[in-house]
Design a protein around this motif. Structure first.
Motif, PDB file in Angstrom:
ATOM      1  N   LEU A   1     130.938  89.692  14.325  1.00 14.03           N
ATOM      2  CA  LEU A   1     131.316  89.916  15.725  1.00 14.03           C
ATOM      3  C   LEU A   1     132.377  88.920  16.180  1.00 14.03           C
ATOM      4  O   LEU A   1     133.331  89.291  16.869  1.00 14.03           O
ATOM      5  N   LEU A   2     132.203  87.658  15.838  1.00 15.16           N
ATOM      6  CA  LEU A   2     133.166  86.643  16.267  1.00 15.16           C
ATOM      7  C   LEU A   2     134.526  86.807  15.595  1.00 15.16           C
ATOM      8  O   LEU A   2     135.539  86.372  16.124  1.00 15.16           O
ATOM      9  N   ARG A   3     134.540  87.484  14.442  1.00 13.34           N
ATOM     10  CA  ARG A   3     135.810  87.768  13.756  1.00 13.34           C
ATOM     11  C   ARG A   3     136.361  89.139  14.116  1.00 13.34           C
ATOM     12  O   ARG A   3     137.309  89.617  13.493  1.00 13.34           O
ATOM     13  N   ASN A   4     135.730  89.784  15.095  1.00  7.21           N
ATOM     14  CA  ASN A   4     136.150  91.109  15.582  1.00  7.21           C
ATOM     15  C   ASN A   4     136.193  92.173  14.485  1.00  7.21           C
ATOM     16  O   ASN A   4     137.068  93.040  14.485  1.00  7.21           O
ATOM     17  N   LYS A   5     135.254  92.113  13.568  1.00  3.43           N
ATOM     18  CA  LYS A   5     135.153  93.129  12.523  1.00  3.43           C
ATOM     19  C   LYS A   5     134.532  94.382  13.139  1.00  3.43           C
ATOM     20  O   LYS A   5     133.434  94.332  13.687  1.00  3.43           O
ATOM     21  N   LEU A   6     135.228  95.495  13.077  1.00  4.00           N
ATOM     22  CA  LEU A   6     134.798  96.718  13.743  1.00  4.00           C
ATOM     23  C   LEU A   6     133.411  97.176  13.290  1.00  4.00           C
ATOM     24  O   LEU A   6     132.609  97.638  14.103  1.00  4.00           O
ATOM     25  N   TRP A   7     133.093  97.044  12.009  1.00  2.00           N
ATOM     26  CA  TRP A   7     131.796  97.460  11.488  1.00  2.00           C
ATOM     27  C   TRP A   7     130.648  96.673  12.108  1.00  2.00           C
ATOM     28  O   TRP A   7     129.518  97.169  12.206  1.00  2.00           O
ATOM     29  N   ALA A   8     130.912  95.426  12.522  1.00  2.00           N
ATOM     30  CA  ALA A   8     129.851  94.544  13.008  1.00  2.00           C
ATOM     31  C   ALA A   8     129.264  95.016  14.337  1.00  2.00           C
ATOM     32  O   ALA A   8     128.090  94.757  14.623  1.00  2.00           O
ATOM     33  N   TYR A   9     130.056  95.701  15.148  1.00  2.00           N
ATOM     34  CA  TYR A   9     129.571  96.133  16.459  1.00  2.00           C
ATOM     35  C   TYR A   9     128.452  97.175  16.347  1.00  2.00           C
ATOM     36  O   TYR A   9     127.347  96.947  16.847  1.00  2.00           O
ATOM     37  N   PRO A  10     128.697  98.327  15.684  1.00  2.00           N
ATOM     38  CA  PRO A  10     127.599  99.305  15.599  1.00  2.00           C
ATOM     39  C   PRO A  10     126.417  98.802  14.758  1.00  2.00           C
ATOM     40  O   PRO A  10     125.265  99.082  15.087  1.00  2.00           O
ATOM     41  N   VAL A  11     126.708  98.051  13.697  1.00  2.00           N
ATOM     42  CA  VAL A  11     125.615  97.525  12.875  1.00  2.00           C
ATOM     43  C   VAL A  11     124.757  96.565  13.708  1.00  2.00           C
ATOM     44  O   VAL A  11     123.523  96.605  13.649  1.00  2.00           O
ATOM     45  N   SER A  12     125.398  95.726  14.510  1.00  2.00           N
ATOM     46  CA  SER A  12     124.654  94.800  15.371  1.00  2.00           C
ATOM     47  C   SER A  12     123.801  95.554  16.384  1.00  2.00           C
ATOM     48  O   SER A  12     122.662  95.150  16.659  1.00  2.00           O
ATOM     49  N   LEU A  13     124.335  96.625  16.933  1.00  2.00           N
ATOM     50  CA  LEU A  13     123.563  97.417  17.892  1.00  2.00           C
ATOM     51  C   LEU A  13     122.314  98.010  17.239  1.00  2.00           C
ATOM     52  O   LEU A  13     121.221  97.969  17.815  1.00  2.00           O
ATOM     53  N   VAL A  14     122.471  98.527  16.029  1.00  2.00           N
ATOM     54  CA  VAL A  14     121.331  99.114  15.316  1.00  2.00           C
ATOM     55  C   VAL A  14     120.309  98.031  14.971  1.00  2.00           C
ATOM     56  O   VAL A  14     119.105  98.191  15.219  1.00  2.00           O
ATOM     57  N   VAL A  15     120.782  96.919  14.422  1.00  2.00           N
ATOM     58  CA  VAL A  15     119.874  95.843  14.013  1.00  2.00           C
ATOM     59  C   VAL A  15     119.148  95.259  15.224  1.00  2.00           C
ATOM     60  O   VAL A  15     117.926  95.067  15.191  1.00  2.00           O
TER      61      VAL A  15
END
Length: 179
Positions: free
Chosen positions: A117-131
Motif C-alpha cells: 500500500l505504501l508503495r502504491n502497488k495496485l494489487w495491494a488495495y483489493p488484496v488488503s480489502l479482502v484480507v
C-alpha cells in the motif's frame, strides 16, 4: 441511508461514499497514518510471535508469577492479577504454538500488505480489502466468545482503514486511467 432520503438530498450514494469537495491531501495523509499504524501493529504482532516461539512456557509462567505476586499478596482477590495468573498457569505448549503461529502469520501478512500500500502497488488495495474483511469476520467471531472490547476497537479501526483503502484505491485507479 434509504434511497428515497438520498434522492431527496440529491445524493445517489450513501453518505460514507459522498464525493463532496474535500481536501484529498488530508484524506491521503489520514490513509498513510492509518496504514503506518497497521504496520506498527503488524510489527508488534511479529515480535510477540517471535517471543512466543523462543520463550518457554515455564519462563512465561515465572514472569507472570513475578509480576502478579506482590499485587496478590496485597489483595488476594485482585481481578487482573488473578486472571493473569490463571491464564499463565493454564498456558500449554500447544496454546503457545498456536499464538506464536497466529501472531507471526497475521503480522507478516499485514507487513506485506502495508509495504504494498505504501508503495502504491495496485494489487495491494483489493488484496488488503479482502484480507482485512477476513480479519474482521474472525475478530467478530472471536468477540462472540470473548466479548473483549479490544476486538471491537480493532474491528472499528479496521473498518475505517478499509474505507480509506477503498477511497485511495479509487483515486489511484482514476489517476491511472486518466494518463
Amino acid at each position: 441511508m434509504p434511497a428515497a432520503v438520498m434522492k431527496k438530498c440529491g445524493r445517489s450514494q450513501p453518505y460514507w461514499f459522498i464525493e463532496e469537495p474535500m481536501n484529498e491531501r488530508r484524506v491521503h495523509q489520514i490513509f498513510e497514518i492509518s496504514v503506518l499504524l497497521k504496520g506498527a501493529h503488524a510489527l508488534i504482532e511479529c515480535i510477540g510471535g517471535l517471543a512466543l516461539t523462543f520463550v518457554s512456557t515455564s519462563t512465561i509462567k515465572g514472569l507472570v508469577n513475578a509480576l502478579t505476586q506482590e499485587e496478590l499478596i496485597e489483595d488476594p482477590n485482585d481481578f487482573v492479577a488473578g486472571h493473569l495468573l490463571s491464564l499463565a498457569q493454564n498456558f500449554t505448549v500447544s496454546t503457545q504454538r498456536f499464538y506464536a503461529f497466529y501472531l507471526l502469520s497475521h503480522g507478516l501478512i499485514k507487513v506485506f500488505l502495508v509495504v504494498g500500500l505504501l508503495r502504491n502497488k495496485l494489487w495491494a488495495y483489493p488484496v488488503s480489502l479482502v484480507v482485512l474483511g477476513l480479519f474482521i469476520i474472525y475478530q467478530l467471531y472471536r468477540f462472540s466468545y470473548t466479548h473483549g472490547v479490544g476486538l471491537i476497537v480493532l474491528t472499528v479501526f479496521d473498518v475505517i482503514v478499509m474505507g480509506l483503502i477503498w477511497h485511495e484505491y479509487r483515486l489511484v485507479r482514476r489517476h491511472l486511467t486518466s494518463r
